[in-house]
Design an enzyme around this catalytic site. Sequence first.
Site, PDB file in Angstrom:
ATOM      1  N   SER A 145       0.869  -1.407  -0.028  1.00  0.00           N
ATOM      2  CA  SER A 145      -0.263   0.056   0.045  1.00  0.00           C
ATOM      3  C   SER A 145       0.951   1.451   0.392  1.00  0.00           C
ATOM      4  O   SER A 145       0.486   1.956   0.218  1.00  0.00           O
ATOM      5  CB  SER A 145      -1.312   0.306   1.155  1.00  0.00           C
TER       6      SER A 145
ATOM      7  N   HIS B 144      -1.695  -2.561  -7.150  1.00  0.00           N
ATOM      8  CA  HIS B 144      -1.574  -2.270  -6.193  1.00  0.00           C
ATOM      9  C   HIS B 144      -3.925  -1.886  -5.822  1.00  0.00           C
ATOM     10  O   HIS B 144      -4.225  -1.409  -7.095  1.00  0.00           O
ATOM     11  CB  HIS B 144      -1.584  -0.966  -5.711  1.00  0.00           C
TER      12      HIS B 144
ATOM     13  N   GLU C 156      -3.571   0.139  -8.999  1.00  0.00           N
ATOM     14  CA  GLU C 156      -2.382   1.753  -8.861  1.00  0.00           C
ATOM     15  C   GLU C 156      -1.557   0.609  -9.597  1.00  0.00           C
ATOM     16  O   GLU C 156      -1.026  -0.690  -8.981  1.00  0.00           O
ATOM     17  CB  GLU C 156      -2.237   1.439  -8.161  1.00  0.00           C
TER      18      GLU C 156
ATOM     19  N   ASN D 168      -3.820   5.820  -1.651  1.00  0.00           N
ATOM     20  CA  ASN D 168      -3.369   5.743   0.253  1.00  0.00           C
ATOM     21  C   ASN D 168      -2.559   7.175   0.516  1.00  0.00           C
ATOM     22  O   ASN D 168      -3.096   8.120   1.706  1.00  0.00           O
ATOM     23  CB  ASN D 168      -2.913   5.095   0.731  1.00  0.00           C
TER      24      ASN D 168
HETATM   25  N1  LIG Z   1      -6.119  -4.284   3.810  1.00  0.00           N
HETATM   26  C1  LIG Z   1      -5.952  -3.762   2.800  1.00  0.00           C
HETATM   27  O1  LIG Z   1      -7.332  -2.254   3.086  1.00  0.00           O
HETATM   28  C2  LIG Z   1      -5.159  -3.702   1.779  1.00  0.00           C
HETATM   29  C3  LIG Z   1      -5.333  -2.872   0.801  1.00  0.00           C
HETATM   30  C4  LIG Z   1      -4.602  -3.037  -0.564  1.00  0.00           C
HETATM   31  C5  LIG Z   1      -3.292  -3.359  -0.669  1.00  0.00           C
HETATM   32  N2  LIG Z   1      -3.207  -4.290   1.313  1.00  0.00           N
HETATM   33  C6  LIG Z   1      -1.331  -4.446   0.999  1.00  0.00           C
HETATM   34  O2  LIG Z   1      -1.675  -5.862   0.732  1.00  0.00           O
HETATM   35  C7  LIG Z   1      -0.267  -6.766   2.042  1.00  0.00           C
HETATM   36  C8  LIG Z   1      -1.046  -7.580   2.559  1.00  0.00           C
HETATM   37  O3  LIG Z   1      -1.920  -7.098   3.738  1.00  0.00           O
HETATM   38  P1  LIG Z   1      -3.547  -8.017   3.982  1.00  0.00           P
HETATM   39  O4  LIG Z   1      -4.680  -6.697   4.227  1.00  0.00           O
HETATM   40  O5  LIG Z   1      -4.128  -8.798   3.083  1.00  0.00           O
HETATM   41  O6  LIG Z   1      -3.117  -8.017   5.806  1.00  0.00           O
HETATM   42  P2  LIG Z   1      -3.544  -9.325   6.401  1.00  0.00           P
HETATM   43  O7  LIG Z   1      -3.036  -9.018   7.577  1.00  0.00           O
HETATM   44  O8  LIG Z   1      -4.798  -9.892   6.059  1.00  0.00           O
HETATM   45  O9  LIG Z   1      -2.565 -10.718   5.333  1.00  0.00           O
HETATM   46  C9  LIG Z   1      -1.715 -11.133   5.403  1.00  0.00           C
HETATM   47  C10 LIG Z   1      -0.084 -12.014   5.553  1.00  0.00           C
HETATM   48  O10 LIG Z   1       0.743 -12.465   5.534  1.00  0.00           O
HETATM   49  C11 LIG Z   1       1.375 -13.094   6.071  1.00  0.00           C
HETATM   50  N3  LIG Z   1       2.672 -13.147   6.844  1.00  0.00           N
HETATM   51  C12 LIG Z   1       2.706 -12.533   7.708  1.00  0.00           C
HETATM   52  N4  LIG Z   1       3.737 -12.369   8.028  1.00  0.00           N
HETATM   53  C13 LIG Z   1       4.726 -13.450   7.516  1.00  0.00           C
HETATM   54  C14 LIG Z   1       5.945 -13.287   7.249  1.00  0.00           C
HETATM   55  N5  LIG Z   1       6.588 -13.145   8.157  1.00  0.00           N
HETATM   56  N6  LIG Z   1       6.181 -13.775   6.081  1.00  0.00           N
HETATM   57  C15 LIG Z   1       5.349 -14.471   5.513  1.00  0.00           C
HETATM   58  N7  LIG Z   1       4.082 -13.804   5.038  1.00  0.00           N
HETATM   59  C16 LIG Z   1       3.595 -13.596   6.002  1.00  0.00           C
HETATM   60  C17 LIG Z   1       0.010 -13.972   6.736  1.00  0.00           C
HETATM   61  O11 LIG Z   1       0.404 -15.234   7.058  1.00  0.00           O
HETATM   62  C18 LIG Z   1      -1.288 -13.047   6.469  1.00  0.00           C
HETATM   63  O12 LIG Z   1      -1.317 -14.345   5.189  1.00  0.00           O
HETATM   64  C19 LIG Z   1      -0.340  -5.597   2.995  1.00  0.00           C
HETATM   65  O13 LIG Z   1       0.799  -4.973   1.859  1.00  0.00           O
HETATM   66  C20 LIG Z   1      -1.156  -4.221   2.634  1.00  0.00           C
HETATM   67  O14 LIG Z   1      -0.437  -3.438   2.824  1.00  0.00           O
HETATM   68  C21 LIG Z   1      -3.757  -4.375   2.153  1.00  0.00           C
END
Ligand SMILES: NC(=O)c1ccc[n+]([C@@H]2O[C@H](COP(=O)([O-])OP(=O)(O)OC[C@H]3O[C@@H](n4cnc5c(N)ncnc54)[C@H](O)[C@@H]3O)[C@@H](O)[C@H]2O)c1
Length: 284
Positions: free
Chosen positions: A119, A140, A152, A190
């Site tokens: 993000s 993204h 994005e 963001n």
């Molecule tokens: N939540 C949102 O609205 C959103 C929107 C767009 C982009 N993102 C981005 O997407 C990415 C994931 O976010 P999310 O919301 O799915 O988070 P989440 O917390 O739902 O999932 C995170 C994942 O990362 C894994 N993880 C944690 N530590 C780890 C490690 N050391 N090695 C490998 N895997 C590991 C977890 O097991 C989990 O599967 C981030 O970069 C976030 O910024 C999030």
Amino acid sequence: MTIKRVGIVGSGIMGAGIAETAAVNGFEVIVRSRSQSTADGMVARVEKSLAKQVDKGKLEAPDRDAALGRVTAVSDLGELAACDLVIESVVEDLAVKKHLFSELDRICGDSTLIATNTSTLPVVELAMETGRPEKVCGIHFFNPAPVMTLVEVVRPLTASDATIASARAFAEACGKTPVEVKDQAGFIVNALLFPYLNNAVRLLENGVATREDIDTAMKGGCGFPMGPFALLDLVGLDTSLAILDALYDEFHDPNYSAAPLLRRMVVAELLGRKSGRGFYDYRK
Ligand SMILES: NC(=O)c1ccc[n+]([C@@H]2O[C@H](COP(=O)([O-])OP(=O)(O)OC[C@H]3O[C@@H](n4cnc5c(N)ncnc54)[C@H](O)[C@@H]3O)[C@@H](O)[C@H]2O)c1
């Protein structure tokens, strides 16, 4: 290049959503999580989400079955070797992502494009962990990925035009509208959204209004589909805090300095929908 096989790393909210989006749109998808049970759990979530769409009449049952037939769940990163594109969507932590990018670079074929769903984090730092910085960019998606129409495409200084063109084409093939943006913290959405969400938490901290009334005000007064606290709970408070911290690190703008309440809620594991409680309570 033509993308047919897509690897998704990370089984959280976004990983599952991107996997579903790609599978429904005809891509062969390999989802990788650190354990086979969480990888299988991700496919189960995709299945549940597709079942809802069939119930609502938005998807035909044979199309659902075909989409699910295109998804494979694995725990071994090596299974991603033959992917045309790998999208990393693990926790918003630069050290974790850097380590993963160097592993993916070692494992994947020379032609594989490696993208991040970060993000806010600097995509160039991930690109420089690899021996193929010209084949790395940001793709993204927004939450929920199957519903939100924007992607994005983030261009680090190192990316080639061909990589950006392939990323755009992939987003379009997923039925999304891509916009191209430079590799600067927060990209477009963001950078504009998070000062607003952060200031909503400050209003609440200052006792100006209740969370319900702030949410009601922004829906009724601005026409937003959900208020700031419902949105923070949907995004995840840990992810939101990581986004604000990355924005603050880049710009040192006080608008990006996370409200103390947000930081303390993350420590208390009040992470929003994914943990059952955040600004609202989802345990029923
Ligand atoms: N939540 C949102 O609205 C959103 C929107 C767009 C982009 N993102 C981005 O997407 C990415 C994931 O976010 P999310 O919301 O799915 O988070 P989440 O917390 O739902 O999932 C995170 C994942 O990362 C894994 N993880 C944690 N530590 C780890 C490690 N050391 N090695 C490998 N895997 C590991 C977890 O097991 C989990 O599967 C981030 O970069 C976030 O910024 C999030």
